[in-house]
Design an enzyme around this catalytic site. Structure first.
Site, mmCIF file in Angstrom:
data_model
loop_
_atom_site.group_PDB
_atom_site.id
_atom_site.type_symbol
_atom_site.label_atom_id
_atom_site.label_comp_id
_atom_site.label_asym_id
_atom_site.label_seq_id
_atom_site.Cartn_x
_atom_site.Cartn_y
_atom_site.Cartn_z
ATOM 1 N N ARG A 91 -2.814 -0.536 -6.617
ATOM 2 C CA ARG A 91 -1.731 -0.024 -5.785
ATOM 3 C C ARG A 91 -1.164 -1.115 -4.871
ATOM 4 N NH1 ARG A 91 -0.135 0.365 -0.532
ATOM 5 N NH2 ARG A 91 -2.299 0.782 0.085
ATOM 6 N N ASP A 92 -1.925 -1.523 -3.898
ATOM 7 C CA ASP A 92 -1.442 -2.513 -2.931
ATOM 8 C C ASP A 92 -1.278 -3.878 -3.577
ATOM 9 O OD1 ASP A 92 -0.634 -3.394 -0.414
ATOM 10 O OD2 ASP A 92 -2.661 -3.902 0.210
ATOM 11 N N HIS B 48 -9.032 -3.960 6.394
ATOM 12 C CA HIS B 48 -8.086 -4.379 5.349
ATOM 13 C C HIS B 48 -7.427 -5.674 5.811
ATOM 14 C CE1 HIS B 48 -5.066 -3.100 2.125
ATOM 15 N NE2 HIS B 48 -4.486 -4.164 2.685
ATOM 16 N N CYS C 10 3.277 -7.241 0.938
ATOM 17 C CA CYS C 10 3.905 -6.036 1.479
ATOM 18 C C CYS C 10 5.414 -6.160 1.274
ATOM 19 C CB CYS C 10 3.580 -5.877 2.965
ATOM 20 S SG CYS C 10 4.411 -4.448 3.721
ATOM 21 N N ASN D 286 -3.927 -9.942 -0.474
ATOM 22 C CA ASN D 286 -5.109 -9.340 0.133
ATOM 23 C C ASN D 286 -6.332 -10.240 -0.043
ATOM 24 O OD1 ASN D 286 -4.363 -6.347 0.783
ATOM 25 N ND2 ASN D 286 -3.518 -6.695 -1.255
#
Length: 313
Positions: free
Chosen positions: A27-28, A221, A254, A263
């Site tokens: 997802r991210d 996170h 993002c 990440n």
């Protein structure tokens, strides 16, 4: 890759005996990819992650395709995954009640909402103020709970904002408390642009404790923009946190914060934890193989240092 390439395990005091790796790659990690990734590739990615021992895998988001085109195939992906995607260990992100409706239709059992610690990012990401976003999330959380779902609250910009700069710790803690007071099961504090440092992590965890949000309900996170993700993670673990978000291969960013890079790479996290004698349940060999495979699908190398070292890339 031979076992001699794995870290020598020397248990480190002051750490949890087990850490849950909350995998956000599908997802991210993928949401910021400009080229469309086929649904079948996403499904295979998730299957490989589960096979590598990652129990918790966030699969997708029911966000409007206009805002995140990469995740427009959420329903198709979950249909492809079938039972593998319908579990309390397979959360999906839902931005509003319509997103929740779609999650309920897909019979998922865990959802996440995504708030902000700053006004500017709330407007850019959600199109409304922080106060208005909390009001929007209230019925989402209530309905999800009534349906027996597990609910996570993400809060972004907890360690800095590209528009507002430094964000006061108390402001962040208040924003986190507003969402947790809705009844969420877990809080993920996000360093969206990667500017956090260990002392900052300590200060925020202390402020959250003062608002009755204990480390047993917190995940961290971290983005690795400034190379601080692992040091910040270690600080959180020593404070008692035992849930860490990470993205296989270091994928991510993002769409609404251009200064946000990837990440924390799951492989880098697992290498550190394996070396410290902390149980994760993740097979590093299989995970690196998965990262190399996914990098081939995306047509670019993984930024993970461990993947580069162990794959010979």
């Amino acid at each position: 890759m031979s076992s001699s390439a794995l870290p020598q395990s020397e248990p480190m005091t002051g750490l949890p005996s087990k850490v849950t790796v909350y995998e956000v790659g599908p997802r991210d990690g993928l949401q910021n990819e400009k080229e469309s990734v086929p649904t079948a590739v996403k499904a295979e990615f998730i299957r490989r992650l589960v096979d590598a021992g990652l129990e918790t895998v966030e699969t997708t988001s029911f966000v409007h395709p206009k805002w995140v085109p990469q995740l427009a195939d959420a329903s198709e992906l979950l249909a492809d995954l079938d039972d593998l995607g319908r579990s309390p260990l397979r959360p999906v992100l839902v931005p509003n009640e319509r997103g929740l409706d779609r999650a309920l239709e897909a019979e998922v059992e865990a959802v996440a909402i995504f708030g902000s610690a700053t006004e500017t990012f709330a407007q850019k990401n959600l199109g409304r103020s922080r106060e208005e976003s909390v009001a929007m999330f209230a019925p989402v959380v209530k309905r999800a709970q009534d349906a027996g779902m597990w609910v996570r609250a993400y809060v972004s910009m907890c360690f800095g904002d590209p528009w507002e700069g430094p964000v006061p710790v108390d402001q962040v803690a208040d924003a986190c408390a507003e969402l947790m007071d809705l009844g969420c099961d877990q809080l993920s504090v996000g360093d969206t642009i990667g500017t956090g440092t260990p002392g900052h992590v300590e200060a925020l965890l202390t402020a959250l404790e003062q608002r009755d949000i204990g480390v047993d309900r917190i995940g961290v996170h971290f983005h690795d923009t400034y190379g601080q993700a692992l040091s910040n993670t270690l600080t959180a673990l020593r404070a008692g946190v035992s849930v860490v978000d990470a993205s296989t291969g270091g994928l991510g960013g993002c769409p609404y914060a251009k200064s946000a890079t990837g990440n924390l790479a799951t492989e880098d996290l697992v290498w550190m934890l394996d070396g410290a004698g902390v149980e994760t349940g993740v097979d590093l060999d299989t995970l690196v193989t998965t990262s190399v495979w996914m990098a081939e699908q995306l047509g670019k190398p993984s930024p993970s240092r461990v993947v580069k070292a162990l794959s010979g890339a």
